[in-house]
Write a protein that holds these residues in place. Structure first.
Motif, short mmCIF file in Angstrom:
data_model
loop_
_atom_site.label_atom_id
_atom_site.label_comp_id
_atom_site.label_asym_id
_atom_site.label_seq_id
_atom_site.Cartn_x
_atom_site.Cartn_y
_atom_site.Cartn_z
N SER A 164 0.83 -1.21 0.00
CA SER A 164 0.00 0.00 0.00
C SER A 164 0.86 1.25 0.00
O SER A 164 0.53 2.25 -0.65
CB SER A 164 -0.94 0.00 1.21
N CYS A 165 1.97 1.22 0.72
CA CYS A 165 2.91 2.35 0.69
C CYS A 165 3.51 2.51 -0.69
O CYS A 165 3.69 3.63 -1.18
CB CYS A 165 4.02 2.14 1.71
N VAL A 166 3.84 1.40 -1.33
CA VAL A 166 4.40 1.45 -2.69
C VAL A 166 3.41 2.12 -3.64
O VAL A 166 3.78 2.99 -4.43
CB VAL A 166 4.73 0.02 -3.17
N THR A 167 2.15 1.74 -3.56
CA THR A 167 1.13 2.34 -4.42
C THR A 167 1.00 3.83 -4.15
O THR A 167 0.89 4.64 -5.08
CB THR A 167 -0.23 1.64 -4.19
N TYR A 168 1.01 4.21 -2.88
CA TYR A 168 0.89 5.62 -2.50
C TYR A 168 2.06 6.43 -3.04
O TYR A 168 1.88 7.50 -3.65
CB TYR A 168 0.80 5.73 -0.98
N ILE A 169 3.27 5.94 -2.83
CA ILE A 169 4.46 6.65 -3.30
C ILE A 169 4.46 6.76 -4.82
O ILE A 169 4.72 7.82 -5.40
CB ILE A 169 5.74 5.94 -2.81
N ALA A 170 4.15 5.65 -5.49
CA ALA A 170 4.19 5.64 -6.96
C ALA A 170 3.14 6.57 -7.56
O ALA A 170 3.39 7.22 -8.59
CB ALA A 170 3.99 4.23 -7.47
N SER A 171 1.96 6.65 -6.94
CA SER A 171 0.93 7.54 -7.49
C SER A 171 1.41 8.98 -7.49
O SER A 171 1.11 9.76 -8.40
CB SER A 171 -0.36 7.40 -6.69
N LEU A 172 2.20 9.36 -6.47
CA LEU A 172 2.78 10.70 -6.42
C LEU A 172 3.92 10.84 -7.42
O LEU A 172 4.08 11.88 -8.06
CB LEU A 172 3.28 11.00 -5.01
N ALA A 173 4.72 9.79 -7.55
CA ALA A 173 5.91 9.86 -8.41
C ALA A 173 5.55 10.14 -9.86
O ALA A 173 6.19 10.98 -10.53
CB ALA A 173 6.70 8.56 -8.31
N TYR A 174 4.54 9.46 -10.37
CA TYR A 174 4.16 9.68 -11.78
C TYR A 174 3.60 11.08 -11.98
O TYR A 174 3.81 11.69 -13.03
CB TYR A 174 3.15 8.61 -12.22
N ARG A 175 2.92 11.60 -10.97
CA ARG A 175 2.40 12.97 -11.09
C ARG A 175 3.53 13.99 -11.03
O ARG A 175 3.52 14.97 -11.79
CB ARG A 175 1.38 13.22 -9.99
N ILE A 176 4.51 13.78 -10.16
CA ILE A 176 5.65 14.69 -10.09
C ILE A 176 6.39 14.71 -11.42
O ILE A 176 6.79 15.77 -11.93
CB ILE A 176 6.60 14.27 -8.96
N ALA A 177 6.59 13.51 -11.99
CA ALA A 177 7.34 13.40 -13.25
C ALA A 177 6.52 13.83 -14.46
O ALA A 177 7.07 13.97 -15.56
CB ALA A 177 7.82 11.97 -13.43
N GLY A 178 5.21 14.03 -14.28
CA GLY A 178 4.35 14.39 -15.41
C GLY A 178 4.15 13.27 -16.39
O GLY A 178 3.91 13.50 -17.58
N GLU A 179 4.22 12.03 -15.91
CA GLU A 179 4.07 10.87 -16.77
C GLU A 179 2.74 10.17 -16.49
O GLU A 179 2.21 10.23 -15.37
CB GLU A 179 5.22 9.89 -16.57
N THR A 180 2.20 9.51 -17.50
CA THR A 180 0.95 8.76 -17.33
C THR A 180 1.22 7.46 -16.59
O THR A 180 2.32 6.90 -16.67
CB THR A 180 0.31 8.45 -18.69
N TYR A 181 0.21 7.00 -15.88
CA TYR A 181 0.35 5.74 -15.17
C TYR A 181 0.50 4.59 -16.17
O TYR A 181 -0.22 4.54 -17.17
CB TYR A 181 -0.89 5.46 -14.32
N PRO A 182 1.40 3.64 -15.92
CA PRO A 182 1.50 2.48 -16.81
C PRO A 182 0.23 1.64 -16.72
O PRO A 182 -0.37 1.52 -15.65
CB PRO A 182 2.72 1.73 -16.28
N HIS A 224 -4.40 0.41 -9.74
CA HIS A 224 -3.83 0.55 -8.40
C HIS A 224 -3.51 2.01 -8.10
O HIS A 224 -3.82 2.53 -7.02
CB HIS A 224 -2.55 -0.28 -8.29
N LEU A 225 -2.90 2.70 -9.07
CA LEU A 225 -2.44 4.07 -8.83
C LEU A 225 -3.59 5.07 -8.85
O LEU A 225 -3.50 6.15 -8.25
CB LEU A 225 -1.38 4.44 -9.86
#
Length: 698
Positions: free
Chosen positions: A328-346, A352-353
């Motif tokens: 659950s922490c991984v999902t939370y961190i990753a959801s922020l990471a893709y938004r910071i990078a301006g990239e679409t979710y895979p 999940h994201l």
């Protein structure tokens, strides 16, 4: 670009952090000589914990990251300071509260509480170098590297802001270095390159970088014996040369040494780092995150992962957030990471994201998400939990006869007796509540004919749905709405499997996509609650966590008082629209509140019985602001019932069925949060009849 294997590497990195903290915790503060004399060579966990209690090294990274959720993806140092105030209790749990001017975190927290904003709150100019350059600038920083994969400069920029809340000088440079190393480990393959990229983000002339480069040069000249290298560290950068309780430089030297001599091997690196001693849980935790990210899941032996079981606990002021699982922490961190990078979710991880997957999905390799298995009958337990192709697999042996049963479940609430110790004072509110709906998919792979039923344990009472007979090899969807309950406290939830035939058989079952949703429908009866003693100096009311003040039980009611401000909370941070009713009896003072949509200590709404017979609707934005008020002739020593109905940004206030106020918050409204009570300005108030229910349709 975020790497294709980001989710798996992120999972490995956060696992590595938690492994390192758990590995180092039993010998925190020990010297190399003490460790060697007591244990010889330390190559595995030293304690078989019943449950591993909260730790500041995991508290900080997960909760400080929430600044991006609460204040935006480009949160400033000042907003990160507000995040400290929002999630950390006042002088208990979360940090080492070692005194102003001694504990860097304690010093910074009190600076923030006194109105000194970050980054001044942690600066050398405010606190002096000896306080500002302790170790905390790097021990809380890992998630800023994890949320910025393959972007060391950006990771270092976030880390600079975060570390400056409490630290300055080398204390900040250490945070920038660790975050950059973690970020670089997503795209590099050699630990030497990772270290160079980490050093590249901090000033060339700072002591932190000079010490690290000295050790790199020493390793190049003497690459064989890490013990000789540690003797060099102790002689030149030991604790005796640096002031304060736990200076960053000696510990950073140990970290760099272990990564150089560990040669990119996860286990070897962690063992060297732990053997060196000093602040072991912090050092091995940081190194574990860097090496976990670098090596990936395949580089972490199962002996390190299995005792974690993907679960860990925290000690924030928000009790329902304190029971966590790694995926659950991984999902939370990753959801922020893709938004910071301006990239679409895979596409593989989109559901999940976006928050559309089940809470417990078991899709990350090897994940178990804190689930357990237990037998219902008195017999030797022979069971195994593992991940099987994206589902949770339970193998249970010796189902001796029809009627024998076993549970596959997850804890949803904890008590002090569940833990090995009370380090950093964890505290909890349940994660699951009466009125909500559970769902899960189950399959019997082999063994006797089985029935399956979703169940919850409400205190000591087991409540369950009607069982369904499983067809071997077929997935079955189970659903169960937990009945509305007075005195609700759900302590575990899972599936009860019962053998319907066979003798001395082995059952193999799979679980997948376990979830829960819906609005709670329950009440808190303070006659049923108790005072839980976590330590001689830390007590909580069961189901509740407190920020500050005196909170106790008196003749079946909750009593709260304070000199300045006191608050206590329960319920779910994710609750959105609900109806909250409470009865208040003012004893002394003129600030008696029931809180709702509580998102932390500086983010909530409250109804306040205030001076001059007023009822006020307030909003807490690091201080209570009046949104609306009306006449309400409350009296000291008498009970008054108040209700808040919450629909989106609209707040409707009632008493005894009569509407008193209706207000729509158009200024960054809080749209979710738990419930609680608070008092201010020397007030004393009693509370009873906390009732949460769905909002009725008008």
């Amino acid at each position: 670009m975020i790497p294709d294997n980001y989710m798996e590497k992120l999972y490995a990195g956060w696992l590595g952090k938690l492994i390192g903290v758990r590995f180092g915790a039993p010998i925190e503060g020990w010297s190399y000589e003490q460790i060697e004399k007591t244990y010889g060579e330390v190559e595995d966990y030293l304690v078989d914990y019943r449950e591993f209690a909260a730790d500041d090294d995991s508290n900080g990274p997960m909760f400080f990251l929430r600044a991006l959720e609460d204040y935006g993806l480009n949160a400033t140092a000042e907003e990160m300071g507000l995040t400290w105030l929002n999630y950390a209790p006042y002088e208990h749990g979360f940090y080492w509260w070692g005194g102003y001017g001694n504990s860097t975190e304690h010093t910074a927290y009190l600076n923030l509480r006194s109105g000194i904003p970050a980054p001044r709150s942690g600066s050398v100019e405010q606190n002096g170098a000896a306080v500002a350059e302790q170790i905390g600038g790097q021990i809380f920083i890992d998630t800023w590297g994890l949320v910025n994969p393959a972007a060391p400069e950006r990771a270092a920029d976030y880390a600079r802001r975060a570390a400056s809340v409490s630290h300055g000088g080398n204390g900040v440079y250490g945070g920038m270095f660790v975050a950059a190393c973690i970020s670089a480990a997503f795209c590099e393959t050699e630990i030497g390159t990772v270290l160079r990229k980490g050093l590249s983000v901090i000033p060339e002339d700072c002591e932190y970088r000079r010490v690290a480069e000295d050790l790199i040069a020493y390793h190049q000249a003497h690459p064989e014996n890490w013990r000789e290298a540690f003797a060099y560290v102790k002689a030149n950068y030991g604790y005796d040369r640096y002031p304060g309780a736990c200076h960053i430089i000696p510990n950073s030297a140990v970290m760099v040494l272990s990564m150089l001599y560990g040669q990119g091997d996860f286990s070897k690196t962690l063992c060297i780092c732990n053997m060196c001693g000093w602040d072991t849980d912090c050092n091995v935790g940081n190194v574990g995150c860097i090496l976990g990210t670098l090596c990936g899941l395949e580089g972490i032996e199962n002996r390190w992962r299995k005792p974690l079981n993907d679960a860990f606990v925290c000690s924030s002021v928000m009790g329902s957030l304190n029971s966590m699982d790694v995926p659950s922490c991984v999902t939370y961190i990753a959801s922020l990471a893709y938004r910071i990078a301006g990239e679409t979710y895979p596409e593989r991880w989109r559901a999940h994201l976006e928050g559309n997957a089940a809470r417990f999905h078991f899709d990350l390799p090897g994940s178990t998400q804190g689930f357990r298995v237990a037998m219902e009958q008195e017999q030797p337990e022979e069971s195994l939990l593992s991940n099987w192709d994206g589902a949770l697999k339970a193998v249970v042996k010796r189902l001796l006869r029809p009627g024998y049963a076993f549970r596959v479940f997850r804890k949803t609430h904890y008590h002090p007796e569940d833990f090995h110790d009370s380090r950093y004072d964890p505290c909890f509110s349940p994660q699951l509540y009466p009125g909500q709906t559970l769902s899960v998919r189950v399959k019997a792979e082999s063994g006797p004919l089985l029935s399956a039923a979703l169940y919850v344990r409400n205190r000591q009472e087991l409540l369950k749905a009607e069982p369904e007979v499983l067809n071997a090899g077929d997935w079955t969807l189970l659903r169960y709405r937990i009945p509305a309950l007075p005195c609700g406290c759900i302590e575990e939830a899972g599936v009860l499997f019962t053998a319907l035939d066979g003798w001395n058989g082995t059952a193999v079952v799979l679980l997948d996509d376990m979830d829960y949703s819906g609005v709670p429908d329950y009440s808190v009866d303070f006659n049923r609650e108790s005072v839980e003693n976590w330590s001689p100096s830390h007590r909580e009311i069961s189901q509740f966590t407190y920020l500050k003040g005196i909170w106790r039980l008196e003749d079946g009611v909750l009593s709260g008082s304070c000199a300045d401000f006191g608050e206590t909370y329960t319920g779910g941070r994710e609750w959105t629209d609900y109806r909250f009713t409470a009865s208040l009896c003012p004893i002394l003072g003129e600030a008696h509140r029931m809180n709702f949509r509580v998102q932390g200590a500086v983010r909530s709404y409250a109804l306040e019985l205030s001076e001059k017979g007023l009822l006020r609707l307030c909003k807490n934005r690091n201080g209570y602001e009046i949104l609306a008020e009306c006449s309400f002739p409350w009296e000291t020593g008498k009970w008054h019932s108040l209700t808040a109905e919450l629909r989106g940004a609209e707040i409707r206030v009632l008493s005894e069925g009569k509407e008193l106020l209706r207000y729509t918050d158009g200024d960054a409204p809080y749209l979710s949060g738990c419930i609680g009570a608070s008092v201010a300005g020397g007030s004393h108030c009693h509370y009873r009849d906390f009732i949460v229910a769905p909002v009725t349709i008008e």
